[in-house]
Design an enzyme around this catalytic site. Structure first.
Site, mmCIF file in Angstrom:
data_model
loop_
_atom_site.group_PDB
_atom_site.id
_atom_site.type_symbol
_atom_site.label_atom_id
_atom_site.label_comp_id
_atom_site.label_asym_id
_atom_site.label_seq_id
_atom_site.Cartn_x
_atom_site.Cartn_y
_atom_site.Cartn_z
ATOM 1 N N ASP A 54 -6.782 -2.618 4.035
ATOM 2 C CA ASP A 54 -5.756 -3.542 3.553
ATOM 3 C C ASP A 54 -5.938 -4.960 4.091
ATOM 4 O O ASP A 54 -5.275 -5.881 3.620
ATOM 5 C CB ASP A 54 -4.361 -3.045 3.966
ATOM 6 C CG ASP A 54 -4.019 -1.702 3.348
ATOM 7 O OD1 ASP A 54 -4.407 -1.475 2.198
ATOM 8 O OD2 ASP A 54 -3.369 -0.888 4.029
ATOM 9 N N ASP A 67 0.856 -1.172 0.000
ATOM 10 C CA ASP A 67 0.000 0.000 0.000
ATOM 11 C C ASP A 67 0.901 1.234 0.000
ATOM 12 O O ASP A 67 2.090 1.138 0.313
ATOM 13 C CB ASP A 67 -0.889 -0.027 1.252
ATOM 14 C CG ASP A 67 -1.838 1.150 1.300
ATOM 15 O OD1 ASP A 67 -2.398 1.499 0.249
ATOM 16 O OD2 ASP A 67 -2.023 1.722 2.388
ATOM 17 N N ASP A 113 -1.374 -1.176 6.148
ATOM 18 C CA ASP A 113 -1.519 -0.728 7.531
ATOM 19 C C ASP A 113 -2.943 -0.351 7.915
ATOM 20 O O ASP A 113 -3.191 0.020 9.053
ATOM 21 C CB ASP A 113 -0.603 0.471 7.807
ATOM 22 C CG ASP A 113 -1.167 1.776 7.252
ATOM 23 O OD1 ASP A 113 -1.827 1.721 6.194
ATOM 24 O OD2 ASP A 113 -0.953 2.820 7.878
#
Length: 775
Positions: free
Chosen positions: A518, A318, A514
């Site tokens: 996700d 990410d 995080d």
């Protein structure tokens, strides 16, 4: 999620069974040894036989379970040798094998036991009820009572219960749970809003366009469940080696019996072939790696995850909170001509310190970092979607959007262009209804991100992919700086899961994230890694590995540890099996009885286990610590960088001012900037050259490591001198000569570019080496 809770209870039961089995095999072995020393030979035999029987029952179950999954694991040889020792009355050998077998499984269970993957945080965060308005009456109802078309009231700080559209006013929403982006956004009346986002502003009404079960947030929960259930079980190192070791052992045992007619010889072959290097040495190396990883703030939830991390070739990550800081910071404070930017920042922070807005917090942090003393603002009010206003030093100060009736001043147009080019947010500062300044904020790249990704490539990752819910422009900018192989922007949680599944189908894939958004992708990856220091509980629960410190470079350390641990495990298993093969040949010739073979096997085990324990020590992650005085220098110059960063803004602002109108005010601004360069910036660069770089020579292996930075210092000096010469020409003439404008602008813009690149290079290459994690 009852299935997850049941799975968690099953893992706990497996741990208890492993511990009980280990005790149940060690106790008869010790009891038999005591009886043998006391002369009770027959009692000793019965004790050892009992220990053998205790191990046979669960071993048979393990073999049957493996066969059901289509695999014949290492346990089959152990079962045959246990049964063979009972058949030929070699009870001591059986008891020794039983202890080795139970010990190996206890270690394996300890390495594999991981925290629950039921994503409790997803359910805990999800609302259980909603406020429904019918007419003038507002009632709290359960989510299952909501139907499409209901009017719902969402109070400040509440999570939106279902998908819908805004009805009445502008809604200020924190969508980070879905997109991972830290900046709050505004949705006007008629615009869609998704379930799972947080109301960061005032009360608003919405009309439901979906039931709770059909909403976005419920879909994320389902994705996480499906991704976790679809993840294939890992084929462990021991089972891969057993695929060829098992048939070879059976062939040698059968040949021994065929040629000698002695069942005892065949049993002796099975005893020395009992694959304890696989049952013990490989798990010991992996568990040692887990222990070492935990010391650097990397929690690995199982030996399988560590093994897979050591084999990974693809990294999917990410953007927000992973390679970027995940929180906005001030990048520039622009002020109207004749206005002091520091004064404006102090006024803005004095008002913003009473606001919970994420941008307000960044402005206050910037002011405190600069050592500005904040005043107590009075008559403070905050209007959702517009900003904060208050009275400071008798002046009415507003921070946020420009009032609708305010015309954007000419000085601010370059600022707006820079904000668009840099993908930055703007907080306008209005004093007594006059716009006097603007604060630009953006989510910065982590200083250690480029170095970390280079290290990850060196560790064996040959494909780096970024997934983000952010817009394509900032995503591509980050990808270019980091040298990523591919980037996907505007990604929903479902898109991320699909992308991770595609990558995992091709190669062993690590996913780093995080946020709650996700969590499904982490569960779908071969190895999910959560940035646990500031990440959501959901992502941590879904991950196989959690970084307890807020630094991605710990993943590179973990990969070094994983590869070294796996290499030692393979080495231990290979050496142990080679020695076992030699012992099998000796036993097949009749020169090694079962009991002596069991003791010899124990000696082999001790040898390979001691070798496996090397995974606890040293290795690539055990880098040389930076000397204390050098560490202090790094932190000192990093702090000076933060203080000097305004020089970049000043250079570009002066150049813009001269390009627009090269008058007396522009000349005065150039004098101020040149004085700053000569009195502040150049002394800083000279101190780096004479103090910091020599101190870095030894840790970095020589002065060549800083040679390119020294060349940048020379270019900074050259451009500063050239700007000073232009300043002398302008002073002598009483103003700017048209013929000098182009070269002067080239020097100013060029120095700005050189300094920006130079600062970034020093921060990414040197300052990240300091032990202070905040750098």
């Amino acid at each position: 999620m009852p299935d997850s809770r049941e799975r968690n209870r099953g893992e706990q039961r497996a741990g208890v069974v492993s511990a009980v089995l280990l005790i149940g095999t060690i106790t008869p072995l010790l009891a038999g040894a005591i009886a043998w020393v006391c002369g009770a030979i027959e009692v000793a035999g019965w004790c050892w036989a009992a220990g053998t029987v205790v191990a046979i029952v669960p071993a048979l179950w393990w073999v049957v379970s493996a066969l059901r999954r289509g695999r014949a694991g290492v346990d089959l040889i152990a079962v045959l040798s246990l049964a063979g020792t009972l058949w030929v009355h070699e009870y001591l050998a059986g008891a020794l094998i039983a202890v080795m077998l139970s010990g190996g499984h206890a270690l394996d269970a300890a390495a594999e036991r991981r925290a629950t993957r039921d994503l409790r945080a997803l359910l805990e965060r999800a609302p259980r009820s909603a406020r429904r308005r019918r007419g003038a009456t507002v009632r709290v109802v359960g989510l299952d009572e909501i139907v499409v078309g209901d009017v719902l009231v969402v109070a400040a700080g509440e999570v939106v219960p279902t998908d819908g559209r805004i009805l009445d006013s502008v809604a200020v929403l924190d969508e980070s749970a879905l997109t991972g982006e830290p900046l709050q956004i505004e949705r006007a009346a008629g615009e869609p809003v998704r379930s799972g986002v947080l109301n960061a502003g005032g009360v608003f009404e919405m009309r439901a366009t979906a039931t709770a079960d059909q909403s976005t947030y419920a879909g994320i929960v389902r994705l996480a469940r499906e991704a976790g259930a679809a993840t294939a079980p890992t084929v462990r190192l021991a089972d891969r080696y057993a695929a060829w070791f098992l048939p070879l052992t059976l062939a040698v045992a059968a040949a021994s019996y065929w040629f000698s007619g002695s069942l005892t010889r065949a049993v002796a072959v099975l005893v020395v072939a009992t694959p304890c290097p696989l049952l013990l040495a490989a798990p010991v190396a992996i568990v040692s790696g887990l222990s070492r990883a935990s010391r650097i703030g990397v929690v690995v939830r199982g030996g399988g995850a560590l093994e897979n991390l050591g084999r990974a070739t693809t990294l999917v990550m990410d953007k927000t909170g992973t390679v970027t800081a995940g929180r906005p910071v001030v990048t520039e404070v622009a002020a109207a001509p004749g206005t002091d930017g520091t004064w404006l920042l102090r006024l803005a922070a004095s008002v913003d310190q009473l606001s919970p807005h994420v941008l307000a917090a960044a402005i206050v942090t910037e002011a405190l970092t600069r050592g500005l003393g904040l005043d107590v603002a009075t008559a403070v009010s905050e209007r959702a979607g517009h900003g904060v206003s208050g009275v400071v030093d008798g002046r009415r100060v507003q921070v946020g959007k420009l009032p609708e009736s305010t015309v954007v001043p000419e000085w601010a147009r370059p600022v707006m262009n820079r904000a668009r080019l840099d993908s930055a947010a703007i907080a306008w500062i209005t004093v007594d209804d006059e716009p006097l300044g603007a604060v630009l904020l953006r989510d910065p790249l982590r200083r250690h991100a480029p170095r970390t990704l280079r290290r990850l490539r060196e560790a064996g990752l040959n494909r780096l992919v970024m997934l983000t819910g952010d817009r394509p422009e900032p995503a591509r900018e980050v990808a270019t700086v980091l040298g990523l192989d591919e980037v996907f922007a505007d990604q929903s949680p479902a898109d991320k899961v699909e992308a991770v599944r595609r990558e995992s189908a091709r190669q062993v894939t690590v996913m780093v994230g995080d946020g709650i958004n996700d969590a499904p992708a982490l569960a779908a990856a071969t190895v999910g890694v959560a940035m646990g220091a500031r990440g959501s509980t959901a992502s941590s629960e879904a991950a196989d590995i959690v970084l307890t410190t807020d630094r991605l470079d710990r993943l590179a350390d973990a990969m070094d540890i994983a590869r070294r641990s796996r290499r030692i495990a393979v080495q231990s298993a290979t050496v142990g099996m080679t020695l076992s093969l030699l012992a099998m040949v000796v036993a097949a010739c009749g020169w090694l009885p079962p009991a002596a073979g069991a003791l010899l096997q124990e000696a082999i085990d001790v040898t390979v286990i001691l070798n496996a324990l090397r995974a606890l020590r040293g290795g690539p992650a055990a880098g040389r610590a930076m000397p204390a005085d050098t560490d202090d220098l790094l932190r000192r110059f990093a702090a000076e960088h933060d203080a000097l960063r305004d020089a970049l803004t000043a250079l570009r602002a002066v150049a813009d001012r001269i390009a627009e109108r090269p008058d007396a005010e522009a000349l005065k601004a150039l004098e101020t900037t040149h004085r700053f360069l000569v009195e502040d910036l150049l002394p800083h660069e000279r101190a780096e050259e004479t103090t910091l770089y020599p101190a870095l020579a030894e840790p970095l292996g020589g002065s060549e490591a800083t040679a390119t930075m020294s060349r940048a210092h020379a270019e900074i000096q050259r451009l500063t001198t050239r700007i000073g010469t232009h300043l002398e020409f302008a002073r002598a003439r009483g103003g700017f000569d048209p013929d000098q404008i182009d070269d002067l602008l080239a020097c100013l813009y060029g120095l700005h570019a050189v300094l920006r690149l130079h600062f970034l290079q020093e921060e990414e290459n040197y300052f990240v080496l300091a032990t202070d994690d905040t750098l």
